[in-house]
Structure formats: C-alpha cells, structure tokens
Write a protein that holds these residues in place. Structure first.
Motif, short mmCIF file in Angstrom:
data_model
loop_
_atom_site.label_atom_id
_atom_site.label_comp_id
_atom_site.label_asym_id
_atom_site.label_seq_id
_atom_site.Cartn_x
_atom_site.Cartn_y
_atom_site.Cartn_z
N LEU A 45 0.73 -1.16 -0.07
CA LEU A 45 -0.12 0.33 0.00
C LEU A 45 0.84 1.45 0.01
N GLY A 46 1.78 1.89 1.17
CA GLY A 46 2.65 2.55 0.90
C GLY A 46 3.16 3.12 -0.68
N GLN A 47 4.39 1.73 -1.61
CA GLN A 47 4.81 1.83 -2.64
C GLN A 47 3.06 2.79 -3.40
N HIS A 48 2.38 1.87 -3.09
CA HIS A 48 0.84 1.87 -4.58
C HIS A 48 0.43 3.45 -4.28
N MET A 49 0.49 3.44 -2.96
CA MET A 49 0.37 5.50 -2.87
C MET A 49 0.88 6.11 -3.27
N HIS A 50 2.70 6.01 -3.09
CA HIS A 50 3.31 7.07 -3.48
C HIS A 50 3.68 6.88 -5.16
N VAL A 51 3.35 5.66 -5.75
CA VAL A 51 3.16 5.81 -7.59
C VAL A 51 2.57 6.54 -7.64
#
Length: 124
Positions: A45-51
């Motif tokens: 989720l954190g990486q997903h939101m960052h992208v």
C-alpha cells in the motif's frame, strides 16, 4: 532476496526510469515507467500510494486535468481496495483505464509479483 525487497528494488528502477524520461521530456517513456511501477507496487500500500502521488505530480506538471482528477480519485480508492483485498492486478493505474479492471501483467514483471504473492495473503 525476499519478495518485498525484490519488488521494492524493481519499483525503484522504474521510478529512476521515470525521472530520467521526464527530465528529457519523453512523456511516453515516463508514463510507461510509472505504469510499470504501479503494477509492481500494488501488493504494498505505501509504495502503491507513492506511485499514484508521482502520477498526480506528473499530471500536474503536464497540466493534464483528466489525469489529475483520475489520480486524486485513485489516491482515495487505493487504501479502500487494499483493505478490502480487491486490488486489480496488472492495472496500469492511469485515468485512461478503469480503476477496477485487472489487466495482463507484463511477462517480465510476473516473476517478481509471483514471489511476493507466495510470501503473503495478497489476493487478485
């Protein structure tokens, strides 16, 4: 190497590819790198939101209103989808595709995602 580490490394490569392409005003390559980073980031989720944040920032830079609105919506929806276990694998994350539609995962990305899925309860 764990599935998460391999994915994080691959996402970092795509983010670097995006930065380089954006600096050279190569919009097609920049978006493609962000799309690939999005596909890889979906299990985290954190990486997903960052992208999605990077996609929003790039849309602002390009003054692409439709993409800006699409990314704002996706930033709101991504946590809900993750909590519900309903992430559309392979989806490129752009506003030109449905936020809910699974899409084919590029062949070269499949082994990275399979390794992550083997180590988690992530569902398609």
């Amino acid at each position: 190497m764990s599935g998460t580490t391999a994915l994080s490394d691959a996402i970092a490569v795509e983010r670097k590819r995006y930065v380089m392409a954006a600096r050279q005003s190569d919009t097609e390559t920049a978006w493609r790198a962000l799309e690939r980073a999005h596909i890889l980031s979906q299990p985290m989720l954190g990486q997903h939101m960052h992208v999605h944040w990077l996609m929003l920032c790039y849309a602002v830079r390009l003054r692409d209103i439709r993409e800006m609105l699409g990314q704002i919506a996706r930033l709101a929806l991504a946590p809900i989808g993750a909590l519900a276990g309903r992430v559309p694998m392979g989806n490129t994350g752009r506003s030109n595709v449905s936020a809910f539609a699974p899409m084919p995962i590029p062949e070269d990305l499949r082994p990275l995602l399979a390794k992550k899925h083997d180590n988690s309860s992530f569902r398609r």
